[in-house]
Design a protein around this motif. Structure first.
Motif, PDB file in Angstrom:
ATOM      1  N   ASP A  57     -17.162 -23.452 -22.225  1.00  0.00           N
ATOM      2  CA  ASP A  57     -17.499 -22.237 -22.969  1.00  0.00           C
ATOM      3  C   ASP A  57     -16.755 -21.017 -22.426  1.00  0.00           C
ATOM      4  OD1 ASP A  57     -19.045 -22.318 -20.641  1.00  0.00           O
ATOM      5  OD2 ASP A  57     -20.651 -21.117 -21.514  1.00  0.00           O
ATOM      6  N   LEU A  58     -16.402 -21.016 -21.127  1.00  0.00           N
ATOM      7  CA  LEU A  58     -15.612 -19.922 -20.577  1.00  0.00           C
ATOM      8  C   LEU A  58     -14.163 -20.000 -21.050  1.00  0.00           C
ATOM      9  CD1 LEU A  58     -16.931 -19.748 -16.895  1.00  0.00           C
ATOM     10  CD2 LEU A  58     -17.696 -18.463 -18.901  1.00  0.00           C
ATOM     11  N   VAL A  59     -13.628 -21.217 -21.096  1.00  0.00           N
ATOM     12  CA  VAL A  59     -12.280 -21.404 -21.645  1.00  0.00           C
ATOM     13  C   VAL A  59     -12.235 -20.938 -23.097  1.00  0.00           C
ATOM     14  CG1 VAL A  59     -10.510 -23.107 -22.221  1.00  0.00           C
ATOM     15  CG2 VAL A  59     -11.789 -23.326 -20.079  1.00  0.00           C
ATOM     16  N   LYS A  60     -13.274 -21.255 -23.839  1.00  0.00           N
ATOM     17  CA  LYS A  60     -13.353 -20.846 -25.245  1.00  0.00           C
ATOM     18  C   LYS A  60     -13.400 -19.329 -25.373  1.00  0.00           C
ATOM     19  CE  LYS A  60     -16.203 -21.524 -29.392  1.00  0.00           C
ATOM     20  NZ  LYS A  60     -17.447 -22.162 -29.912  1.00  0.00           N
ATOM     21  N   SER A 352      -6.396 -24.254 -16.645  1.00  0.00           N
ATOM     22  CA  SER A 352      -5.567 -25.353 -16.163  1.00  0.00           C
ATOM     23  C   SER A 352      -5.772 -26.614 -16.992  1.00  0.00           C
ATOM     24  CB  SER A 352      -5.888 -25.656 -14.690  1.00  0.00           C
ATOM     25  OG  SER A 352      -5.200 -26.812 -14.264  1.00  0.00           O
ATOM     26  N   PRO A 353      -4.908 -26.870 -17.977  1.00  0.00           N
ATOM     27  CA  PRO A 353      -4.999 -28.143 -18.681  1.00  0.00           C
ATOM     28  C   PRO A 353      -4.966 -29.330 -17.725  1.00  0.00           C
ATOM     29  CG  PRO A 353      -3.505 -26.681 -19.834  1.00  0.00           C
ATOM     30  CD  PRO A 353      -3.858 -26.002 -18.533  1.00  0.00           C
ATOM     31  N   GLU A 385     -13.493 -29.695 -26.929  1.00  0.00           N
ATOM     32  CA  GLU A 385     -13.923 -28.696 -25.955  1.00  0.00           C
ATOM     33  C   GLU A 385     -13.084 -28.638 -24.684  1.00  0.00           C
ATOM     34  OE1 GLU A 385     -18.004 -29.514 -25.127  1.00  0.00           O
ATOM     35  OE2 GLU A 385     -18.667 -29.165 -27.195  1.00  0.00           O
ATOM     36  N   ALA A 386     -12.329 -29.682 -24.394  1.00  0.00           N
ATOM     37  CA  ALA A 386     -11.669 -29.743 -23.081  1.00  0.00           C
ATOM     38  C   ALA A 386     -10.261 -30.315 -23.151  1.00  0.00           C
ATOM     39  CB  ALA A 386     -12.525 -30.564 -22.115  1.00  0.00           C
ATOM     40  N   PHE A 390      -1.629 -27.716 -25.899  1.00  0.00           N
ATOM     41  CA  PHE A 390      -0.835 -26.700 -26.579  1.00  0.00           C
ATOM     42  C   PHE A 390      -1.504 -25.332 -26.513  1.00  0.00           C
ATOM     43  CE2 PHE A 390      -0.081 -30.772 -28.793  1.00  0.00           C
ATOM     44  CZ  PHE A 390       1.277 -30.928 -28.523  1.00  0.00           C
ATOM     45  N   SER A 391      -2.393 -25.122 -25.542  1.00  0.00           N
ATOM     46  CA  SER A 391      -3.239 -23.948 -25.463  1.00  0.00           C
ATOM     47  C   SER A 391      -4.245 -24.014 -26.626  1.00  0.00           C
ATOM     48  CB  SER A 391      -2.424 -22.649 -25.475  1.00  0.00           C
ATOM     49  OG  SER A 391      -3.262 -21.540 -25.209  1.00  0.00           O
TER      50      SER A 391
END
Length: 448
Positions: A57-60, A352-353, A385-386, A390-391
């Motif tokens: 949710d932070l990445v989102k 970080s992917p 979600e994870a 490709f960003s």
């Protein structure tokens, strides 16, 4: 069970001096193992704070919900600016939005169908080159770099890699990508804009030479556009597209910046993904045979791409394990609170992917190779979600759809004609401009 290669992690505690040395050498092995389980991690330096975010949710929030509050960090762009200038990869704000308004139409909808013949021709040329190595061991990263560069020049400028300028750009870029570290001093020390940046002399010279060659191509294309003789390829489309708000088009200098990032993003990342895909297929021959069988009737027809289901699942899984761009950095512009931590403006937010795609609390069998995972409940959830090779959000890679046609197609074409096996010790993943092998990837090629 054999696991795909993964770099060793550093000890939890190291000095800033040693961390910088490790980071400049390789961004992957410079990180501690705990990041594969952490939802959020804080790194402190005398000059700034950085936070790695793995909680979905932070990445989102950063990438999708509030991208304007978290623009690209200028610290990381410092190392790439000699080559990429003010390209869409490095800019922010209104300049970036204008660039995307001009670039995006070239990659929409039917344009993938239009570029397919160039991808096919490059794939056939790759098969012909590999025929020369039948029964021999090759360094496969060199071959995937060759075919990826061929695709870019054919789709952008309607010229093959054998073209004099295309060949020169390709040759010099091979030198550049190995000499350019992920970070230079300006990534750690906040230098004022007027202060000289500390680049290796050969890195700056190679970047200038590459840009000079690209400028020659773009100026020639502008002349062809004016006299009506320009081919209907991506370069022509981008150079003739007007910004719907201002009516402006890219001038020659702006186009050099954009072509530089198209070459970096479309060539370097594709070469990385294809090299790892071929190595993984050599490591797991049962999947190699599945792709070869699927490709038996492959022919030059864009509709055939939709039938490459096994190849696509394999390629997606390789992008999970070896995302070409292993880390992305954004910068906070206002006070935040994430997981009870107070984050000040100017903090570096690391997405970080590499770690997100292998996160032990998110993925089943995170370090294993399993193309069937995309049809499981866990795989589908993580894909939403994870999974960000490709960003994501407004800054998602413009060429993501392009890459997901090109990658499976070339992989299928090669495995249709050749059987590949490993040779020598397993490759060690490291991060140069993209995730490559420290000492190359050696595979034996045999005609089927």
């Amino acid at each position: 069970m054999t696991l795909p290669p993964k770099p060793e992690s550093r000890p939890d505690a190291v000095s800033l001096r040693n961390y910088v040395k490790l980071f400049r050498k390789d961004i992957l092995s410079a990180q501690p193992a705990r990041l594969y389980r952490a939802w959020m991690a804080e790194f402190r330096t005398p000059f700034f704070r950085s936070y790695m975010l793995n909680q979905p949710d932070l990445v989102k929030t950063v990438l999708k919900e509030r991208p304007d509050d978290f623009p690209k960090s200028s610290r990381i762009s410092e190392g790439l600016r000699p080559l990429l200038g003010e390209s869409v990869f490095l800019t922010n704000g209104e300049k970036w939005k204008r660039q995307r308004r001009i670039i995006d139409p070239a990659f929409e909808g039917g344009r993938l169908r239009d570029t397919f013949p160039a991808m096919w021709q490059a794939s056939e040329a790759a098969v012909q080159r590999l025929d020369n190595f039948d029964g021999q061991v090759v360094e496969i990263e060199q071959e995937t770099s060759h075919v990826a560069a061929d695709v870019i020049f054919r789709t952008l400028f309607s010229i093959p890699i054998e073209h004099e300028i295309a060949s020169a750009v390709f040759s010099q870029f091979r030198d550049y990508q190995r000499s350019q570290p992920i970070l230079n001093l300006a990534a750690f020390v906040p230098l004022p804009r007027w202060m000289p940046r500390f680049f290796r002399k050969d890195t700056k010279a190679t970047a200038a030479s590459i840009r000079g060659l690209i400028k020659q191509l773009t100026e020639e294309r502008m002349v062809a556009i004016r006299d009506g003789s320009a081919p209907d390829d991506l370069a022509t489309k981008i150079m003739t597209t007007q910004d719907p708000e201002s009516g402006e088009t890219f001038d020659a200098d702006e186009m050099v910046d954009q072509v530089a990032i198209f070459f970096l993003a479309g060539h370097e990342t594709s070469a990385s993904a294809l090299a790892w895909a071929l190595y993984i297929m050599a490591l797991y021959p049962e999947w190699q045979e599945k792709i070869a069988a699927e490709a038996t009737d492959l022919e030059e027809d864009f509709s055939a791409v939709s039938r490459l289901k096994v190849s696509r699942d394999v390629f997606r899984e390789v992008l999970r394990l070896y995302p070409p761009v292993p880390m992305m950095v954004r910068q906070s512009t206002c006070p935040e609170q994430f997981r009870d931590r107070d984050i000040k403006p100017g903090a570096q937010m690391v997405l970080s992917p590499w770690h997100l795609h292998r996160h032990e609390r998110l993925w089943d069998n995170p370090d294993g190779f399993d193309p069937t995972r995309w049809r499981t409940e866990n795989g589908r959830k993580c894909a939403r979600e994870a999974y960000i090779p490709f960003s994501a959000g407004s800054r998602v890679c413009t060429g993501a759809g392009f890459a997901m046609v090109e990658g499976p197609l070339i992989l299928s074409m090669i495995l249709k004609h050749f059987r590949i096996t490993t040779d020598g010790p397993p490759p060690v993943p490291v991060a140069y401009l993209t995730v490559r092998s420290r000492d190359g990837i050696r595979l034996k090629i045999e005609r089927r």
